[in-house]
Design a protein around this motif. Structure first.
Motif, PDB file in Angstrom:
ATOM      1  N   ASN A   1      42.313  45.423  23.654  1.00 19.42           N
ATOM      2  CA  ASN A   1      41.889  47.064  23.986  1.00 19.42           C
ATOM      3  C   ASN A   1      41.822  46.935  25.420  1.00 19.42           C
ATOM      4  OD1 ASN A   1      41.928  47.627  21.346  1.00 19.42           O
ATOM      5  ND2 ASN A   1      39.719  47.339  21.104  1.00 19.42           N
ATOM      6  N   LEU A   2      41.786  46.046  26.240  1.00 19.55           N
ATOM      7  CA  LEU A   2      41.737  46.191  27.826  1.00 19.55           C
ATOM      8  C   LEU A   2      43.064  46.968  28.153  1.00 19.55           C
ATOM      9  CD1 LEU A   2      40.580  42.549  28.995  1.00 19.55           C
ATOM     10  CD2 LEU A   2      39.148  44.808  28.919  1.00 19.55           C
ATOM     11  N   GLU A   3      43.046  47.736  29.126  1.00 17.53           N
ATOM     12  CA  GLU A   3      44.133  48.299  29.959  1.00 17.53           C
ATOM     13  C   GLU A   3      44.749  47.132  30.287  1.00 17.53           C
ATOM     14  OE1 GLU A   3      44.884  51.535  29.975  1.00 17.53           O
ATOM     15  OE2 GLU A   3      43.142  51.909  28.737  1.00 17.53           O
ATOM     16  N   PRO A   4      46.370  47.369  30.577  1.00 18.08           N
ATOM     17  CA  PRO A   4      47.129  46.378  30.625  1.00 18.08           C
ATOM     18  C   PRO A   4      46.458  45.588  32.136  1.00 18.08           C
ATOM     19  CG  PRO A   4      48.368  48.037  29.538  1.00 18.08           C
ATOM     20  CD  PRO A   4      47.068  48.394  29.815  1.00 18.08           C
ATOM     21  N   MET A   5      46.507  46.517  33.107  1.00 18.63           N
ATOM     22  CA  MET A   5      46.297  45.887  34.456  1.00 18.63           C
ATOM     23  C   MET A   5      44.872  45.253  34.541  1.00 18.63           C
ATOM     24  SD  MET A   5      48.621  46.912  36.417  1.00 18.63           S
ATOM     25  CE  MET A   5      47.851  46.488  37.981  1.00 18.63           C
ATOM     26  N   VAL A   6      43.993  45.643  33.600  1.00 23.12           N
ATOM     27  CA  VAL A   6      42.727  44.843  33.595  1.00 23.12           C
ATOM     28  C   VAL A   6      42.891  43.319  32.828  1.00 23.12           C
ATOM     29  CG1 VAL A   6      40.365  44.900  32.585  1.00 23.12           C
ATOM     30  CG2 VAL A   6      41.110  46.957  33.528  1.00 23.12           C
ATOM     31  N   LEU A   7      43.870  43.520  31.771  1.00 21.60           N
ATOM     32  CA  LEU A   7      44.120  42.103  31.319  1.00 21.60           C
ATOM     33  C   LEU A   7      44.948  41.338  32.068  1.00 21.60           C
ATOM     34  CD1 LEU A   7      44.305  40.653  28.728  1.00 21.60           C
ATOM     35  CD2 LEU A   7      46.353  41.843  28.157  1.00 21.60           C
ATOM     36  N   SER A   8      45.883  41.929  32.837  1.00 22.86           N
ATOM     37  CA  SER A   8      46.583  41.132  33.706  1.00 22.86           C
ATOM     38  C   SER A   8      45.795  40.273  34.855  1.00 22.86           C
ATOM     39  CB  SER A   8      47.836  41.596  34.280  1.00 22.86           C
ATOM     40  OG  SER A   8      47.533  42.846  35.064  1.00 22.86           O
ATOM     41  N   GLY A   9      44.736  41.409  35.391  1.00 22.58           N
ATOM     42  CA  GLY A   9      43.844  41.193  36.453  1.00 22.58           C
ATOM     43  C   GLY A   9      42.973  39.993  35.820  1.00 22.58           C
ATOM     44  N   LEU A  10      42.405  39.848  34.696  1.00 22.24           N
ATOM     45  CA  LEU A  10      41.538  38.792  33.940  1.00 22.24           C
ATOM     46  C   LEU A  10      42.283  37.421  34.171  1.00 22.24           C
ATOM     47  CD1 LEU A  10      38.988  38.137  32.571  1.00 22.24           C
ATOM     48  CD2 LEU A  10      40.193  38.802  30.320  1.00 22.24           C
ATOM     49  N   MET A  11      43.425  37.573  33.552  1.00 19.19           N
ATOM     50  CA  MET A  11      44.196  36.354  33.596  1.00 19.19           C
ATOM     51  C   MET A  11      44.687  35.728  35.135  1.00 19.19           C
ATOM     52  SD  MET A  11      43.903  35.582  30.466  1.00 19.19           S
ATOM     53  CE  MET A  11      45.000  34.119  30.517  1.00 19.19           C
ATOM     54  N   THR A  12      44.894  36.518  35.903  1.00 16.22           N
ATOM     55  CA  THR A  12      45.051  36.083  37.297  1.00 16.22           C
ATOM     56  C   THR A  12      43.503  35.539  37.915  1.00 16.22           C
ATOM     57  OG1 THR A  12      46.846  37.725  37.665  1.00 16.22           O
ATOM     58  CG2 THR A  12      45.672  36.956  39.640  1.00 16.22           C
ATOM     59  N   PHE A  13      42.527  36.290  37.559  1.00 17.41           N
ATOM     60  CA  PHE A  13      41.434  35.704  38.019  1.00 17.41           C
ATOM     61  C   PHE A  13      41.006  34.361  37.311  1.00 17.41           C
ATOM     62  CE2 PHE A  13      36.644  35.262  38.289  1.00 17.41           C
ATOM     63  CZ  PHE A  13      36.379  35.748  39.640  1.00 17.41           C
ATOM     64  N   ALA A  14      41.428  34.228  35.958  1.00 11.17           N
ATOM     65  CA  ALA A  14      41.098  33.254  35.433  1.00 11.17           C
ATOM     66  C   ALA A  14      41.988  31.797  36.030  1.00 11.17           C
ATOM     67  CB  ALA A  14      41.453  33.373  33.936  1.00 11.17           C
ATOM     68  N   GLN A  15      43.130  32.176  36.358  1.00  8.70           N
ATOM     69  CA  GLN A  15      43.947  31.229  36.989  1.00  8.70           C
ATOM     70  C   GLN A  15      43.250  30.640  38.237  1.00  8.70           C
ATOM     71  OE1 GLN A  15      47.770  32.625  38.811  1.00  8.70           O
ATOM     72  NE2 GLN A  15      48.665  30.739  38.153  1.00  8.70           N
ATOM     73  N   LYS A  16      42.764  31.424  39.116  1.00  9.45           N
ATOM     74  CA  LYS A  16      42.082  31.062  40.268  1.00  9.45           C
ATOM     75  C   LYS A  16      41.014  30.185  39.852  1.00  9.45           C
ATOM     76  CE  LYS A  16      43.257  35.006  42.856  1.00  9.45           C
ATOM     77  NZ  LYS A  16      42.681  36.509  43.300  1.00  9.45           N
ATOM     78  N   VAL A  17      40.198  30.421  39.222  1.00  9.32           N
ATOM     79  CA  VAL A  17      38.956  29.549  38.630  1.00  9.32           C
ATOM     80  C   VAL A  17      39.548  28.199  37.922  1.00  9.32           C
ATOM     81  CG1 VAL A  17      37.039  29.437  37.172  1.00  9.32           C
ATOM     82  CG2 VAL A  17      37.649  31.595  38.129  1.00  9.32           C
ATOM     83  N   ALA A  18      40.519  28.286  37.262  1.00  9.51           N
ATOM     84  CA  ALA A  18      41.061  27.122  36.555  1.00  9.51           C
ATOM     85  C   ALA A  18      41.595  26.163  37.628  1.00  9.51           C
ATOM     86  CB  ALA A  18      42.128  27.666  35.573  1.00  9.51           C
ATOM     87  N   LYS A  19      41.994  26.871  38.821  1.00 12.83           N
ATOM     88  CA  LYS A  19      42.815  26.037  39.893  1.00 12.83           C
ATOM     89  C   LYS A  19      41.605  25.325  40.485  1.00 12.83           C
ATOM     90  CE  LYS A  19      47.257  27.908  40.284  1.00 12.83           C
ATOM     91  NZ  LYS A  19      48.252  28.096  41.294  1.00 12.83           N
ATOM     92  N   ALA A  20      40.746  25.893  40.831  1.00  6.44           N
ATOM     93  CA  ALA A  20      39.300  25.295  41.508  1.00  6.44           C
ATOM     94  C   ALA A  20      38.743  24.249  40.497  1.00  6.44           C
ATOM     95  CB  ALA A  20      38.277  26.475  41.495  1.00  6.44           C
ATOM     96  N   MET A  21      38.635  24.459  39.142  1.00  6.81           N
ATOM     97  CA  MET A  21      38.367  23.538  38.346  1.00  6.81           C
ATOM     98  C   MET A  21      38.968  22.260  38.290  1.00  6.81           C
ATOM     99  SD  MET A  21      37.409  26.044  35.103  1.00  6.81           S
ATOM    100  CE  MET A  21      36.842  24.884  33.831  1.00  6.81           C
TER     101      MET A  21
END
Length: 130
Positions: free
Chosen positions: A51-71
């Motif tokens: 139910n997230l707007e497409p841009m919010v969903l893609s932003g969420l996954m991009t942000f998650a990618q940055k966190v995962a790389k730090a992890m």
């Protein structure tokens, strides 16, 4: 009523925050599957990921990618697993779980109970990866 995640976002209750920007936040799961289990959450309170707007969903996954790389840089694991379950808290969240085996991301396993000091130490460790 605000979700527990909104209360963390608003600093009404404490959280071991890893990263944050104007739209997203990442913090440690206080009942993790394994040490270093992180939740990535949009600040907008929406119950269902699709139910997230497409841009919010893609932003969420991009942000998650940055966190995962730090992890990846700071936690000994084979890779970072990703899961979206969406049943336990009515606020979209992505689980980032350090994996050594497939069983590490088994949500039927008992959760760990870590002390606040250990959670704080893990959060600081992950932050060094940015």
């Amino acid at each position: 009523m605000a979700s527990i995640f909104t209360k963390i976002i608003n600093r009404e209750i404490p959280g071991h925050i890893i990263a944050e920007d104007e739209n997203y936040i990442a913090f440690l799961d206080i009942m993790p599957l394994v040490k270093g289990h992180v939740l990535v959450v949009p600040k907008q309170e929406v119950d269902y990921i699709f139910n997230l707007e497409p841009m919010v969903l893609s932003g969420l996954m991009t942000f998650a990618q940055k966190v995962a790389k730090a992890m990846d840089k700071t936690i000994k694991c084979t890779r970072i697993g990703v899961a979206v379950i969406g049943l336990e808290v009515p606020h979209v969240h992505v689980h980032l779980v350090p994996l050594k085996t497939m069983d590490d991301i088994n949500f039927t396993r008992p959760k760990l109970k870590l002390e606040k000091e250990e959670l704080a130490e893990i959060a600081e460790q992950i932050k060094k990866g940015f």
